[in-house]
Design an enzyme around this catalytic site. Structure first.
Site, short mmCIF file in Angstrom:
data_model
loop_
_atom_site.label_atom_id
_atom_site.label_comp_id
_atom_site.label_asym_id
_atom_site.label_seq_id
_atom_site.Cartn_x
_atom_site.Cartn_y
_atom_site.Cartn_z
N GLY A 30 11.59 5.44 -0.91
CA GLY A 30 11.47 6.39 -2.01
C GLY A 30 10.03 6.77 -2.26
CG HIS A 36 8.52 9.74 2.80
ND1 HIS A 36 7.70 9.53 1.73
CD2 HIS A 36 8.76 8.52 3.33
CE1 HIS A 36 7.46 8.24 1.60
NE2 HIS A 36 8.08 7.60 2.57
N GLY A 148 7.45 6.91 10.94
CA GLY A 148 6.11 7.48 11.04
C GLY A 148 5.16 6.57 11.81
CD GLU A 149 3.03 8.36 16.68
OE1 GLU A 149 1.96 8.98 16.48
OE2 GLU A 149 3.63 8.37 17.76
CE LYS A 150 0.98 5.35 5.67
NZ LYS A 150 0.70 3.91 5.39
CG ASP A 151 3.91 2.09 8.08
OD1 ASP A 151 3.10 1.32 7.56
OD2 ASP A 151 4.41 3.06 7.47
CB SER A 187 4.26 5.76 -1.77
OG SER A 187 5.20 6.23 -0.86
NE ARG A 188 1.08 0.15 0.19
CZ ARG A 188 0.89 -1.15 0.21
NH1 ARG A 188 -0.30 -1.64 -0.03
NH2 ARG A 188 1.87 -1.96 0.51
O1 PAF Z 1 8.20 2.23 6.26
C1 PAF Z 1 8.91 2.00 5.25
O2 PAF Z 1 8.95 2.76 4.29
C2 PAF Z 1 9.75 0.74 5.22
O3 PAF Z 1 9.10 -0.31 5.86
C3 PAF Z 1 11.18 0.93 5.78
C4 PAF Z 1 11.15 1.30 7.24
C5 PAF Z 1 11.88 2.03 4.99
C6 PAF Z 1 11.97 -0.36 5.63
O4 PAF Z 1 12.08 -0.75 4.31
#
Ligand code: PAF
Length: 281
Positions: A30, A36, A148-151, A187-188
């Site tokens: 969210g 997103h 996303g490739e950020k993570d 979001s942060r």
């Molecule tokens: O990247 C995120 O927002 C979360 O780690 C995910 C993939 C929705 C799992 O909670």
């Protein structure tokens, strides 16, 4: 656009659709932003229907305060999704719907992908991510899921989990979306003061310069240079900088011409922890 809160209701709706339709899935916690929205738009373009899950997953937070502070903005999230397409279903379950009585994560063996970078600083984080993503993929059974490739480390760990669990889904990694300043969308970012949000653009600027240097200089030289840059910029506290192989995520020892590398950083800006990364070659 429809909202479902239970696995049963979500699944029975999905079963009622023609099997010929392709289903895309975008898992989120969210507090949706343009990053997103880019994932959802890509999913909408490539599939007939898209499920977006909104679930703040407690088992992936090693810091209770972070979990408590996580913004909950369901109405705004629904409005953002409604503007993208009417063929989006929202899945927003409660914690008890997902975890029943035991809010604990499974233990995975991610072949060491979880031991470096984020995994070294965030206890059990990736077991929590693996647990929720596996549960959601099993509940929704999408054809494609978007991350996303950020993570980037999370993305590679999810690919590993999907292969190990033999889940029939294609995992699609999507480019990082940035604010006009270059700061990676997150979001942060909302928690940063106005001036720090501007200042945090330094993170991407430094990554871009590191990429340029990586062409001609050794990885150690680049790593030292990045560390130095942050030391001269104390408002941003570098937690780690790493250059790692994109497949194994092992820190680079010596450049190998056939391997692909990324530089990764985690940085504290005020009390907000930001991560970013860049492809180097
Ligand atoms: O990247 C995120 O927002 C979360 O780690 C995910 C993939 C929705 C799992 O909670």
């Amino acid at each position: 656009m429809q909202l479902f809160e239970t696995v049963k209701a979500m699944r029975s709706h999905l079963f009622s659709l023609d099997k010929k339709n392709k289903l895309g899935f975008v898992p989120t916690m969210g507090a949706l932003h343009e990053g997103h929205a880019a994932l959802v738009k890509q999913a909408v373009e490539e599939n007939d229907y898209v499920v977006v899950s909104i679930f703040v997953n407690p088992t992936q937070f090693d810091n209770k305060k972070d979990l408590e502070k996580y913004p909950k903005t369901l109405e705004a999230d629904m409005a953002l999704l409604d503007n993208i397409s009417k063929n989006i279903f929202i899945f927003a379950p409660s914690v008890s719907e997902i975890y029943r009585k035991k809010v604990i994560s499974k233990s995975y063996d991610f072949d060491g992908l979880d031991k470096v970078m984020e995994g070294a600083f965030r206890d059990d984080h990736f077991n929590g991510v693996g647990t929720i993503v596996e549960a959601l993929l099993r509940a929704i059974e999408p054809d494609r899921a978007y991350f996303g490739e950020k993570d980037f480390q999370q993305l590679q760990i999810i690919r590993k989990m999907v292969a190990q669990q033999k889940l029939d889904v294609t995992i699609i990694g999507c480019p990082i979306v940035r604010e006009p300043s270059g700061l990676a969308m997150s979001s942060r970012n909302e928690r940063l003061s106005k001036s720090m949000r501007k200042e945090a653009a330094f993170i991407y600027k430094t990554l871009l310069a590191a990429k340029k240097q990586f062409g001609t200089k050794s990885a150690t030289t680049v790593l030292h240079w990045v560390t130095d840059q942050f030391e001269q910029h104390p408002a941003l506290k570098l937690e780690y900088v790493e250059i790692a192989d994109i497949d194994t995520l092992t820190p680079i020892i010596k450049k190998q011409s056939k391997r692909k590398y990324r530089a990764f950083v985690a940085v504290y800006a005020e009390d907000v922890r930001l991560i970013d990364n860049i492809a180097l070659n």
